[in-house]
Design an enzyme around this catalytic site. Structure first.
Site, short mmCIF file in Angstrom:
data_model
loop_
_atom_site.label_atom_id
_atom_site.label_comp_id
_atom_site.label_asym_id
_atom_site.label_seq_id
_atom_site.Cartn_x
_atom_site.Cartn_y
_atom_site.Cartn_z
N SER A 1 0.86 -1.20 0.00
CA SER A 1 0.00 0.00 0.00
C SER A 1 0.88 1.23 0.00
CB SER A 1 -0.90 0.01 1.24
OG SER A 1 -1.51 1.28 1.42
N TYR B 1 -2.93 -0.55 10.02
CA TYR B 1 -2.86 -0.86 8.59
C TYR B 1 -1.54 -0.38 7.99
CZ TYR B 1 -4.33 -1.13 3.69
OH TYR B 1 -4.42 -1.43 2.35
#
Length: 274
Positions: free
Chosen positions: A158, A171
């Site tokens: 990501s 995350y």
């Protein structure tokens, strides 16, 4: 894509928004694609919408025995896995703070969830799903790749792995671990013929973040607008934006490319905000 036709490709999270587009494209290119998701019903339903050879399997990426059962089924049906795409991942509310930056008064405000209110169980969920959910499928499906030509692994990291995003500490940390693990695996497997790379998507609208970034009428939330303001191209990504990078990483002409993490983010990572 050079050499994709006939390849056996396993995609975890394969019926999600982003990896679903990959499944469709790879099947159209002639690959034999096995998608793994937590729901057998959803996996079967998605596979039935695809043109080409696609099989759906319901199994948790954290359940090694279940994955080994899937592995045996694929092996007996199509042969050994050539390409593994580790796309399963996600977040958890207990790993998210209410505000980007804490104010002193928040410490005594019970209505605001700060860093000190985060539940370690949320972090555990996020790290297991993203990190162990990449490690375990790799252990199951990559063993048959050793010593064979044209095999590779693509992890889904990501943009949060480059710059930790406000609020989503669990995350961001988990995806940073994926990028680091990608590099580690690339070195570890370098003499076996297996290439390992990762794609780091920027902001794409998916089921997990749609309500965070857009309102019910389709307009942007304040956070969604903030993201667009920080994205030089001025839009969210579409799943198809990931395909050219995936094709390049899987192409046999990229045989000397391993250990890279490629941002696909509309310039978000390059922009300093001024």
């Amino acid at each position: 894509m050079q050499g994709i036709a006939g390849k056996v490709i396993v995609i975890t999270g394969g019926y999600g928004v982003l990896c679903g587009a990959m499944t469709q494209a790879l099947a159209k290119a002639g690959a034999k694609v096995a998608i793994i998701g937590s729901s057998q019903e959803k996996a079967d339903a998605f596979a039935q919408t695809m043109k080409g050879e696609v099989l759906g399997f319901g199994a948790s990426v954290l359940d090694k025995p279940a994955l080994e059962t899937v592995y045996q089924h694929i092996l007996h049906t199509w042969g050994p896995c050539d390409i593994l795409i580790n796309g399963a991942g996600g977040n958890h509310p207990q790993g998210i703070t209410d505000r980007p930056m804490m104010e002193v008064d928040d410490l005594t405000n019970d209505s605001v969830k700060t860093f000190f209110d985060l539940d370690p169980s949320g972090f555990n969920y996020v790290f297991e799903l993203n990190f162990l959910g990449t490690l375990i499928p790799t252990q199951v499906f990559a063993k048959d790749m050793v010593g064979r030509k044209g095999c590779s692994i693509v992890n889904i990291s990501s943009i949060a792995s480059f710059k930790p995003l406000t609020k989503v500490s669990a995350y961001s940390g988990a995806k940073a671990a994926i990028s680091n693990f990608t590099q580690w695996l690339a070195v570890h497997f370098a003499k076996t013929g297996i290439r390992v790379n990762a794609i780091a998507p920027g902001f794409f609208l998916a089921d997990q973040n749609r309500s965070l970034l857009t309102n019910s009428d389709g307009s942007l939330t304040p956070r969604g607008q903030q993201i667009i303001n920080q994205t030089p191209m001025g839009r969210f990504g579409s799943p198809e934006d990931l395909l050219s990078t995936l094709y390049w990483l899987l192409d046999e002409h990229s045989a000397f490319v391993t250990g890279v993490v490629i941002p696909v983010d509309g310039g978000f990572n390059a922009f300093a905000g001024v």
